[in-house]
Scaffold this motif. Structure first.
Motif, PDB file in Angstrom:
ATOM      1  N   MET A 218      31.813  29.214  30.455  1.00 46.23           N
ATOM      2  CA  MET A 218      32.316  28.829  31.771  1.00 46.23           C
ATOM      3  C   MET A 218      31.657  27.536  32.250  1.00 46.23           C
ATOM      4  N   LYS A 219      30.368  27.381  31.991  1.00 44.70           N
ATOM      5  CA  LYS A 219      29.666  26.157  32.381  1.00 44.70           C
ATOM      6  C   LYS A 219      30.200  24.950  31.615  1.00 44.70           C
ATOM      7  N   ASN A 220      30.506  25.164  30.336  1.00 47.98           N
ATOM      8  CA  ASN A 220      30.995  24.065  29.497  1.00 47.98           C
ATOM      9  C   ASN A 220      32.438  23.675  29.798  1.00 47.98           C
ATOM     10  N   SER A 221      33.146  24.504  30.567  1.00 48.14           N
ATOM     11  CA  SER A 221      34.556  24.210  30.874  1.00 48.14           C
ATOM     12  C   SER A 221      34.704  23.080  31.885  1.00 48.14           C
ATOM     13  N   GLY A 222      33.613  22.754  32.582  1.00 53.24           N
ATOM     14  CA  GLY A 222      33.660  21.665  33.558  1.00 53.24           C
ATOM     15  C   GLY A 222      34.680  21.931  34.649  1.00 53.24           C
ATOM     16  N   GLU A 223      35.528  20.936  34.910  1.00 55.02           N
ATOM     17  CA  GLU A 223      36.552  21.078  35.948  1.00 55.02           C
ATOM     18  C   GLU A 223      37.852  21.648  35.392  1.00 55.02           C
ATOM     19  N   GLN A 224      37.873  21.915  34.099  1.00 52.02           N
ATOM     20  CA  GLN A 224      39.082  22.481  33.496  1.00 52.02           C
ATOM     21  C   GLN A 224      39.252  23.939  33.924  1.00 52.02           C
ATOM     22  N   PRO A 225      40.503  24.384  34.146  1.00 45.78           N
ATOM     23  CA  PRO A 225      40.741  25.795  34.485  1.00 45.78           C
ATOM     24  C   PRO A 225      40.229  26.693  33.360  1.00 45.78           C
ATOM     25  N   PHE A 226      39.647  27.801  33.734  1.00 46.40           N
ATOM     26  CA  PHE A 226      39.071  28.712  32.747  1.00 46.40           C
ATOM     27  C   PHE A 226      39.720  30.082  32.869  1.00 46.40           C
ATOM     28  N   PHE A 227      40.056  30.680  31.729  1.00 51.14           N
ATOM     29  CA  PHE A 227      40.569  32.052  31.730  1.00 51.14           C
ATOM     30  C   PHE A 227      40.169  32.721  30.419  1.00 51.14           C
ATOM     31  N   HIS A 228      39.683  33.951  30.535  1.00 50.97           N
ATOM     32  CA  HIS A 228      39.288  34.694  29.338  1.00 50.97           C
ATOM     33  C   HIS A 228      39.316  36.182  29.661  1.00 50.97           C
ATOM     34  N   THR A 229      39.473  37.020  28.647  1.00 49.44           N
ATOM     35  CA  THR A 229      39.364  38.472  28.834  1.00 49.44           C
ATOM     36  C   THR A 229      38.150  38.970  28.067  1.00 49.44           C
ATOM     37  N   LEU A 230      37.484  39.935  28.642  1.00 56.75           N
ATOM     38  CA  LEU A 230      36.235  40.437  28.062  1.00 56.75           C
ATOM     39  C   LEU A 230      36.048  41.885  28.462  1.00 56.75           C
ATOM     40  N   ARG A 231      35.639  42.720  27.498  1.00 54.13           N
ATOM     41  CA  ARG A 231      35.362  44.127  27.807  1.00 54.13           C
ATOM     42  C   ARG A 231      33.912  44.250  28.266  1.00 54.13           C
ATOM     43  N   LEU A 232      33.720  44.745  29.493  1.00 53.77           N
ATOM     44  CA  LEU A 232      32.389  44.884  30.067  1.00 53.77           C
ATOM     45  C   LEU A 232      32.142  46.329  30.497  1.00 53.77           C
ATOM     46  N   PHE A 233      30.870  46.721  30.476  1.00 54.52           N
ATOM     47  CA  PHE A 233      30.476  48.047  30.932  1.00 54.52           C
ATOM     48  C   PHE A 233      29.635  47.888  32.198  1.00 54.52           C
ATOM     49  N   PHE A 234      30.127  48.446  33.312  1.00 55.48           N
ATOM     50  CA  PHE A 234      29.435  48.348  34.591  1.00 55.48           C
ATOM     51  C   PHE A 234      28.515  49.555  34.789  1.00 55.48           C
ATOM     52  N   SER A 235      27.319  49.304  35.303  1.00 58.09           N
ATOM     53  CA  SER A 235      26.390  50.391  35.626  1.00 58.09           C
ATOM     54  C   SER A 235      26.639  50.855  37.058  1.00 58.09           C
ATOM     55  N   SER A 236      26.781  52.154  37.237  1.00 59.39           N
ATOM     56  CA  SER A 236      26.970  52.691  38.586  1.00 59.39           C
ATOM     57  C   SER A 236      25.627  53.168  39.136  1.00 59.39           C
ATOM     58  N   LYS A 237      25.605  53.501  40.400  1.00 54.85           N
ATOM     59  CA  LYS A 237      24.372  53.917  41.062  1.00 54.85           C
ATOM     60  C   LYS A 237      23.812  55.198  40.458  1.00 54.85           C
ATOM     61  N   ASN A 238      24.698  56.067  39.915  1.00 50.84           N
ATOM     62  CA  ASN A 238      24.243  57.331  39.345  1.00 50.84           C
ATOM     63  C   ASN A 238      23.898  57.214  37.859  1.00 50.84           C
ATOM     64  N   SER A 239      23.681  55.975  37.400  1.00 52.92           N
ATOM     65  CA  SER A 239      23.223  55.694  36.028  1.00 52.92           C
ATOM     66  C   SER A 239      24.284  55.934  34.963  1.00 52.92           C
ATOM     67  N   LEU A 240      25.539  56.109  35.372  1.00 53.93           N
ATOM     68  CA  LEU A 240      26.629  56.192  34.405  1.00 53.93           C
ATOM     69  C   LEU A 240      27.257  54.818  34.269  1.00 53.93           C
ATOM     70  N   THR A 241      28.145  54.665  33.294  1.00 54.15           N
ATOM     71  CA  THR A 241      28.765  53.365  33.080  1.00 54.15           C
ATOM     72  C   THR A 241      30.276  53.454  33.225  1.00 54.15           C
ATOM     73  N   VAL A 242      30.878  52.352  33.654  1.00 56.23           N
ATOM     74  CA  VAL A 242      32.324  52.256  33.827  1.00 56.23           C
ATOM     75  C   VAL A 242      32.836  51.159  32.889  1.00 56.23           C
ATOM     76  N   PRO A 243      33.508  51.534  31.778  1.00 56.72           N
ATOM     77  CA  PRO A 243      34.032  50.513  30.867  1.00 56.72           C
ATOM     78  C   PRO A 243      35.331  49.927  31.396  1.00 56.72           C
ATOM     79  N   SER A 244      35.467  48.613  31.328  1.00 53.52           N
ATOM     80  CA  SER A 244      36.677  47.973  31.838  1.00 53.52           C
ATOM     81  C   SER A 244      37.007  46.722  31.038  1.00 53.52           C
ATOM     82  N   LEU A 245      38.299  46.517  30.824  1.00 54.27           N
ATOM     83  CA  LEU A 245      38.760  45.248  30.274  1.00 54.27           C
ATOM     84  C   LEU A 245      38.896  44.292  31.458  1.00 54.27           C
ATOM     85  N   CYS A 246      38.180  43.173  31.412  1.00 55.16           N
ATOM     86  CA  CYS A 246      38.127  42.269  32.566  1.00 55.16           C
ATOM     87  C   CYS A 246      38.800  40.936  32.260  1.00 55.16           C
TER      88      CYS A 246
END
Length: 321
Positions: free
Chosen positions: A126-154
């Protein structure tokens, strides 16, 4: 005697079971590097939640291909330092955080350790994209307050503000849900209009539809395939006979209900299970190929790469990074 780590694992396992029992199949327990019986339970629990979530495409409605869609689940707006500037209500609910805990906080604080590494690589792009529009998809796992994880395609996209030249980043997590009743009603109305316009075509289409008894038999074949992925399938004729139907009804009906063929469905489900094993277990790739019903590891590796664009060893290496 349980150690402090063991007690934390047991607490997460209990919370995970509560979430699944409550009908929430989105949470996962983050893996540790300790190989013990509790870790095995965590692996199986994560896989079970994934299997249940996938099964709802089958059990909720008999034709999942036409009844599910992707919607935005969580949305975060990040500033140029990749800190949270704004967010929607589901983001607060799923992470279990108060607004004060989200505002101004680095986005990576809400990711698992594995996802933090992937996010760091994404930041460089994202930093290397400069002023060019950026778009990408990435699978991330979010940590919740109860120490479980929420997998999501972002989906990750950028927006350049012309007024001050500042760049914002939008991270949107996607979720699969059942399509609204309103859409189903529109489909029914369209079919009714088609029937009025061309009754001959509708009469012809009716010959391809099945009685509820026929649908249940085809559904039994679907269940049989899922429960016997490690075994070779009999011929369509034998498979149909075993479940009280005929080859024509099975072949045409399965495609009509699930938008794929019997053997293609088996292959896709085998690959999906193998993918899950690689991510969630420490079994060797050869063993995974065997228990998922593939004839040999080279055969498994070839069709795995055809399906996902990378081979099993690449996925395993990425998981261990």
């Amino acid at each position: 005697m349980y150690t402090k780590t063991d007690k934390e694992k047991i607490e997460k396992i209990c919370q995970m079971i509560f979430e699944v029992a409550s009908g929430n199949f989105s949470y996962r327990i983050e893996r540790s590097r300790h190989e013990d019986q509790l870790e095995t339970v965590i692996v199986l629990l994560n896989m079970m939640a994934e299997e249940i979530r996938e099964s709802f495409h089958h059990f909720a409605l008999i034709n999942p291909h036409e009844t599910y869609k992707q919607i935005a689940q969580m949305t975060f707006i990040l500033d140029e330092q990749f800190c949270i500037r704004n967010f929607n209500a589901p983001a607060q609910q799923l992470t279990g955080m108060e607004p004060s805990q989200l505002y101004g906080t680095s986005f990576e604080n809400f990711l698992t350790s594995e996802s933090k590494a992937n996010w760091s690589k994404q930041i460089e792009e994202m930093k290397n994209s400069g002023e060019q529009p950026f778009f990408h998809t990435l699978r991330l796992f979010f940590s919740s307050k109860n120490s479980l994880t929420v997998p999501s395609l972002c989906s990750i996209s950028s927006l350049l503000l012309k007024k001050d030249g500042q760049k914002l980043y939008f991270v949107t997590a996607l979720q699969t849900i059942i399509q609204s009743k309103e859409k189903e009603e529109r489909i029914q109305l369209a079919l009714q209009n088609l029937k009025q316009q061309n009754p001959k075509t509708e009469k012809k289409k009716k010959t391809l539809l099945h009685r509820e008894a026929d649908k249940r038999k085809i559904q039994e074949v679907y269940d049989y395939i899922l429960n016997n992925l490690e075994k070779p399938l009999p011929s369509l004729k034998e498979l149909a006979h075993q479940h009280g139907t005929n080859e024509f009804k099975l072949k045409i009906g399965f495609r009509q209900l699930y938008n794929t063929s019997v053997f293609r469905f088996q292959k896709e489900q085998r690959l999906k299970r193998a993918h899950s094993f690689i991510i969630n277990s420490d079994l060797s790739l050869g063993r995974i190929a065997d228990i998922c019903g593939f004839q040999s590891f080279p055969h498994f590796s070839k069709i795995f790469k055809n399906q996902y664009g990378y081979n099993p060893s690449e996925l395993l290496k990425k998981r261990k990074e």
